[in-house]
Write a protein that holds these residues in place. Structure first.
Motif, PDB file in Angstrom:
ATOM      1  N   UNK A 102       0.856  -1.190   0.000  1.00 28.66           N
ATOM      2  CA  UNK A 102       0.000   0.000   0.000  1.00 28.66           C
ATOM      3  C   UNK A 102       0.892   1.240   0.000  1.00 28.66           C
ATOM      4  N   UNK A 103       0.316   2.363  -0.325  1.00 28.57           N
ATOM      5  CA  UNK A 103       1.087   3.611  -0.301  1.00 28.57           C
ATOM      6  C   UNK A 103       1.604   3.902   1.111  1.00 28.57           C
ATOM      7  N   UNK A 117       5.491   4.389   2.021  1.00 28.94           N
ATOM      8  CA  UNK A 117       5.967   5.596   2.721  1.00 28.94           C
ATOM      9  C   UNK A 117       6.716   5.242   4.006  1.00 28.94           C
ATOM     10  N   UNK A 118       6.215   4.256   4.754  1.00 26.80           N
ATOM     11  CA  UNK A 118       6.895   3.817   5.979  1.00 26.80           C
ATOM     12  C   UNK A 118       8.269   3.247   5.645  1.00 26.80           C
ATOM     13  N   UNK A 120       4.751  -9.364   1.126  1.00 32.00           N
ATOM     14  CA  UNK A 120       4.452  -8.938  -0.242  1.00 32.00           C
ATOM     15  C   UNK A 120       5.739  -8.500  -0.944  1.00 32.00           C
ATOM     16  N   UNK A 121       6.525  -7.669  -0.288  1.00 32.28           N
ATOM     17  CA  UNK A 121       7.753  -7.149  -0.879  1.00 32.28           C
ATOM     18  C   UNK A 121       8.709  -8.305  -1.150  1.00 32.28           C
TER      19      UNK A 121
END
Length: 198
Positions: free
Chosen positions: A32-33, A37-38, A105-106
């Motif tokens: 997610x965005x 960002x985190x 996911x990454x």
């Protein structure tokens, strides 16, 4: 995206690829965005800029920068962690590995470490290393140990020589104290003999 925008992005990526010796490539599909960002914030702490890139533009930039190693890593949605000159590759690899583990996911595809290609396994191994300051301390310890031994080897004969000299000094002092006592005994015996004759 307008052609001028694409040219600007390619120029920026080309410059970044020319000035960056170390980078790690990941597939960010499904993040997610907020998660991106985190992750960006975490990577900034360790001296890396995390950028989501378009593969076609990145390929053109990689070819222009002479970063052919990168071309094989550009498949699917791509994000690149570009390390700054003072960045910590171990900490960046750890942050990406942690994000991959927590998000599930990454996926890290590989990277480049000071011009050498890294496989996903290499990045995982890099993430398992201790932090840079701990590695430096271990290196200093490894270097100091043999130096201490060498110093000990040089000082041992001197220490032994000092011990031998001190023992001889003690021996001579003991003999010096014994000789006056022997002289006194001889003088007393002579005095007694003279008294006996009188």
């Amino acid at each position: 995206m307008l052609r001028t925008d694409k040219e600007r992005v390619v120029a920026e990526l080309t410059e970044r690829l020319k000035t960056t010796d170390t980078l790690i490539v990941a597939d960010y599909r499904g993040l997610t965005m907020t998660q991106i960002d985190e992750l960006r914030g975490e990577l900034l702490k360790h001296g890396a800029r995390f950028a989501v890139v378009k593969n076609t533009l990145t390929r053109r930039a990689a070819e222009a920068a002479g970063a052919d190693i990168l071309l094989g890593l550009l498949e699917g949605p791509t994000a690149i962690a570009f390390l700054e000159a003072d960045g910590d590759p171990v900490a960046v690899a750890k942050a990406l590995a942690d994000a991959a583990r927590t998000t599930r996911v990454l996926a890290v595809r590989g990277g480049i470490l000071e011009g050498s290609q890294l496989s996903p396994e290499d990045v995982a191994n890099l993430a398992k290393l201790p932090p840079a300051d701990v590695l430096r301390a271990q290196l200093v310890g490894a270097l100091a140990g043999p130096l201490t031994t060498v110093v000990g080897l040089f000082t041992a004969p001197l220490r032994d020589l000092v011990g031998v000299l001190q023992a001889r000094i003690d021996q001579l002092q003991a003999q010096g104290e014994a000789e006056p006592a022997a002289e006194e005994t001889t003088e007393e015996a002579e005095a007694s003999a003279e008294e006996g004759e009188s």
